[in-house]
Design a protein around this motif. Structure first.
Motif, short mmCIF file in Angstrom:
data_model
loop_
_atom_site.label_atom_id
_atom_site.label_comp_id
_atom_site.label_asym_id
_atom_site.label_seq_id
_atom_site.Cartn_x
_atom_site.Cartn_y
_atom_site.Cartn_z
N TRP A 1 -0.69 43.25 67.39
CA TRP A 1 -1.17 42.59 66.53
C TRP A 1 -2.80 41.87 66.52
N THR A 2 -2.79 41.49 67.89
CA THR A 2 -4.28 40.96 68.08
C THR A 2 -5.28 42.05 67.99
N THR A 3 -5.01 43.22 68.54
CA THR A 3 -5.87 44.36 68.84
C THR A 3 -6.26 44.90 67.18
N LYS B 1 -10.87 23.40 70.07
CA LYS B 1 -10.15 22.93 71.24
C LYS B 1 -9.93 21.49 71.33
N GLN B 2 -10.84 20.49 70.62
CA GLN B 2 -10.46 19.21 70.64
C GLN B 2 -9.60 18.57 69.55
N VAL B 3 -9.20 19.57 68.58
CA VAL B 3 -8.31 19.22 67.53
C VAL B 3 -7.03 20.02 67.86
N ARG B 4 -5.90 18.96 67.89
CA ARG B 4 -4.50 19.62 67.81
C ARG B 4 -3.86 20.24 66.76
N ILE B 5 -4.31 21.30 66.23
CA ILE B 5 -3.96 21.72 65.06
C ILE B 5 -3.58 23.39 65.14
N ASP B 6 -2.71 23.77 64.69
CA ASP B 6 -2.51 25.31 64.69
C ASP B 6 -3.40 26.13 63.65
N THR B 7 -3.53 27.53 64.13
CA THR B 7 -4.71 28.26 63.52
C THR B 7 -4.64 28.25 62.06
N THR C 1 -10.82 38.88 54.53
CA THR C 1 -10.82 37.60 55.37
C THR C 1 -9.52 37.13 56.30
N ILE C 2 -8.59 36.87 55.35
CA ILE C 2 -7.23 36.30 55.72
C ILE C 2 -6.41 37.23 56.41
N LEU C 3 -6.34 38.71 56.15
CA LEU C 3 -5.31 39.52 56.67
C LEU C 3 -5.58 39.44 58.16
N PRO C 4 -6.88 39.84 58.74
CA PRO C 4 -7.01 39.70 60.16
C PRO C 4 -6.68 38.42 60.85
N LEU C 5 -7.19 37.23 59.88
CA LEU C 5 -6.66 35.90 60.59
C LEU C 5 -5.05 35.56 60.67
N ALA D 1 -3.38 35.37 64.44
CA ALA D 1 -2.20 34.01 64.49
C ALA D 1 -0.92 34.49 64.83
N PHE D 2 -0.62 35.55 64.46
CA PHE D 2 0.88 36.15 64.82
C PHE D 2 0.82 36.75 66.27
N GLY D 3 -0.37 37.35 66.34
CA GLY D 3 -0.48 38.11 67.65
C GLY D 3 -0.70 37.17 68.91
N VAL D 4 -1.52 36.05 68.62
CA VAL D 4 -1.78 35.14 69.70
C VAL D 4 -0.80 34.28 70.30
N ALA D 5 0.06 34.09 69.07
CA ALA D 5 1.22 33.14 69.42
C ALA D 5 2.40 34.01 70.23
N ARG D 6 2.20 35.23 70.23
CA ARG D 6 3.35 35.91 71.09
C ARG D 6 2.35 36.86 72.29
N THR D 7 1.46 36.49 72.59
CA THR D 7 0.65 36.93 73.74
C THR D 7 0.61 35.91 75.10
N LYS D 8 1.39 36.34 76.24
CA LYS D 8 1.35 35.54 77.24
C LYS D 8 0.42 35.37 77.85
N ASN D 9 -0.39 36.42 78.01
CA ASN D 9 -1.66 36.48 78.91
C ASN D 9 -3.01 36.16 78.13
N ILE D 10 -3.44 34.89 77.82
CA ILE D 10 -4.41 34.49 77.05
C ILE D 10 -5.69 35.25 77.40
N SER D 11 -5.68 35.46 78.80
CA SER D 11 -7.13 36.27 78.97
C SER D 11 -7.14 37.71 78.47
N THR D 12 -5.92 38.28 78.25
CA THR D 12 -6.17 39.54 77.32
C THR D 12 -6.99 39.39 76.28
#
Length: 304
Positions: A13-15, A170-176, A222-226, A230-241
């Motif tokens: 999803w992120t790719t 990064k300073q604001v605690r809010i989901d994407t 604009t919205i589709l890739p966002l 959001a869906f992909g990053v939430a399921r990606t364990k390795n953030i460096s990926t």
């Protein structure tokens, strides 16, 4: 790797999100006769209902209005909105005015700009590899200023705006999704102000139906890739990926600029890109190395 594992994980999803972002210049080439500000304004207005649908589909708790009522959060979101608005506008202007190559360079520089802002503003410490990456990217930028016919204001503007945006978020605690929804709502008054002020002169009013359809499609583009991101990053364990995948977008921009839009790639630009590419390669190596160290430390902690 099986397809089911790819779908359950976040990599696919992120790719997909970064590929769609990287191919957007192909879409915006059909809007080259439209003012970038009009594209921006209509994209904002058409994004509001789509953001509502996306929040509903992803079952994301709606916290937008509560967040906007908190003075500190509102101030941070207002500044982040100014940054992302600047980035969106400059990106749109660049891809509709034959500057896809310089937009590409901006997104190669952005992660390194974020690191530099983090050092100066958040007092973060650089790793040796990050320092090397910054030196290469800085050399590329300085070379561009000296060798190019004009100052690369477009590249610097996008990189600084998006880099600042990332640091602020990064300073604001809010989901994407809630963050983007709040920023979209904050953009609406300015979008309406522009469209009302240009009443009777916009391409939306004077153009053909095909142009109106394309302008409406800027919102899902604009919205589709966002949503995918959001869906992909939430399921990606390795953030460096994710840190490595983000270079798919500017790489596709670069390839489109050279091989599809036939933008000039002279020696000055080639040397600039070479220096920046070395920088982001070093940055990616450092990100993967630190991720492996973090996983190793976690595994030791679990074994104890």
């Amino acid at each position: 790797m099986q397809l089911s594992n790819l779908l359950q994980g976040g990599l696919l999803w992120t790719t997909a999100a970064y590929i769609i972002w990287g191919l957007t210049p192909l879409f915006y080439q059909h809007l080259r006769d439209v003012e970038a500000m009009e594209i921006f304004a209509l994209r904002v207005l058409c994004s509001v209902p789509l953001m509502t649908i996306l929040l509903w589909v992803t079952v994301t708790p709606i916290r937008v209005f509560r967040l906007l009522m908190e003075p500190k959060t509102f101030a941070s979101l207002f500044i982040s909105t100014a940054c992302i608005s600047t980035s969106w506008y400059l990106n749109t202007w660049g891809v509709t005015n034959g500057q896809v190559l310089m937009v590409s360079l901006a997104y190669f520089l952005t992660p390194l700009i974020s690191i530099l802002i983090g050092v100066l503003y958040l007092r973060e410490r650089l790793t040796p590899l990050q320092l090397i990456a910054l030196l290469f990217c800085s050399s590329g930028f300085l070379y561009a200023c000296i060798s190019l016919d004009s100052f690369p204001w477009l590249t610097i503007g996008i990189a600084l705006a998006f880099g600042c945006y990332g640091v602020i978020k990064k300073q604001v605690r809010i989901d994407t999704l809630n963050g983007l929804a709040a920023e979209t709502l904050l953009m609406v008054p300015f979008a309406l102000f522009y469209l009302i002020g240009m009443s009777g002169l916009t391409h939306w009013e004077t153009g053909e139906d095909n142009d109106r359809l394309l302008l409406m499609l800027t919102a899902p583009i604009t919205i589709l890739p966002l949503g995918l991101f959001a869906f992909g990053v939430a399921r990606t364990k390795n953030i460096s990926t994710v840190a490595v995948l983000q270079y798919i977008e500017p790489t596709l921009y670069f390839l489109l600029a050279v091989f599809v839009f036939a933008e000039a790639i002279n020696t000055g630009r080639l040397v600039t890109f070479a220096l920046v590419w070395i920088g982001f390669t070093v940055f990616s190596i450092d990100a993967m190395r630190r991720s492996k160290l973090a996983r190793f430390a976690d595994s030791i902690g679990l074994d104890k």
